[in-house]
Write a protein that holds these residues in place. Structure first.
Motif, PDB file in Angstrom:
ATOM      1  N   ALA A  61      48.608  15.592  45.049  1.00 24.93           N
ATOM      2  CA  ALA A  61      49.537  14.715  45.142  1.00 24.93           C
ATOM      3  C   ALA A  61      50.058  14.106  46.279  1.00 24.93           C
ATOM      4  N   VAL A  62      50.346  14.814  47.356  1.00 30.82           N
ATOM      5  CA  VAL A  62      50.491  14.404  48.770  1.00 30.82           C
ATOM      6  C   VAL A  62      49.500  13.501  49.319  1.00 30.82           C
ATOM      7  N   ASP A 110      49.183  10.091  47.637  1.00 27.57           N
ATOM      8  CA  ASP A 110      50.259   9.188  47.856  1.00 27.57           C
ATOM      9  C   ASP A 110      49.782   8.579  49.296  1.00 27.57           C
ATOM     10  N   ARG A 152      46.990   5.808  48.945  1.00 30.72           N
ATOM     11  CA  ARG A 152      47.315   4.795  48.402  1.00 30.72           C
ATOM     12  C   ARG A 152      48.227   3.941  49.592  1.00 30.72           C
ATOM     13  N   GLU A 153      48.827   4.748  50.108  1.00 32.79           N
ATOM     14  CA  GLU A 153      49.701   4.169  51.505  1.00 32.79           C
ATOM     15  C   GLU A 153      48.555   3.676  52.547  1.00 32.79           C
ATOM     16  N   GLU A 201      46.601  -0.472  43.778  1.00 34.90           N
ATOM     17  CA  GLU A 201      46.968   0.802  43.911  1.00 34.90           C
ATOM     18  C   GLU A 201      45.730   1.892  43.313  1.00 34.90           C
ATOM     19  N   ASP A 245      44.659   7.253  39.927  1.00 29.50           N
ATOM     20  CA  ASP A 245      44.830   8.920  40.091  1.00 29.50           C
ATOM     21  C   ASP A 245      43.378   9.277  39.304  1.00 29.50           C
ATOM     22  N   ALA A 262      51.244  14.397  56.370  1.00 28.77           N
ATOM     23  CA  ALA A 262      51.001  14.757  55.124  1.00 28.77           C
ATOM     24  C   ALA A 262      49.825  15.968  54.955  1.00 28.77           C
TER      25      ALA A 262
END
Length: 111
Positions: free
Chosen positions: A32-33, A36, A39-40, A55, A58, A105
């Protein structure tokens, strides 16, 4: 041309660690980290390129390392090819920020 090797190096290291991580670690939050973060990084690349932001989906815990690698590589390429828009931060500042994001991260995900 901007040297983006610090970004590609930290992205590659984190992506490799994710690919080697056991499913239990990925499921506990590392994936998940990383998603994220991917995506950033992708959003930052898309803003530099001036295109629409899309985006990353997942696609599951076992491909997040690959997603991170692609997003990081795309951002490195965008930083090399595109000047910062008027009023935006210099590409070198954006590079430094991206490297810090990846490093932070990785610490969160792999602890």
């Amino acid at each position: 041309m901007l040297d983006t090797s610090p970004l590609t190096a930290v992205v590659e290291r984190f992506a490799d660690r994710l690919r080697a991580a056991p499913q239990s670690r990925l499921a506990r939050g590392a994936a998940a980290v990383a998603l994220d973060l991917a995506r950033e990084l992708a959003a930052r690349a898309q803003r530099l390129e001036g295109g629409p932001e899309r985006e990353l989906p997942d696609a599951g815990v076992f491909v997040v390392g690959d997603q991170l690698q692609v997003a990081g590589t795309d951002l490195a390429q965008a930083l090399r090819e595109h000047a910062a828009p008027d009023g935006a931060k210099a590409p070198s500042v954006l590079l430094d920020e991206a490297v810090r994001l990846v490093e932070q991260a990785e610490v969160r995900a792999m602890r």
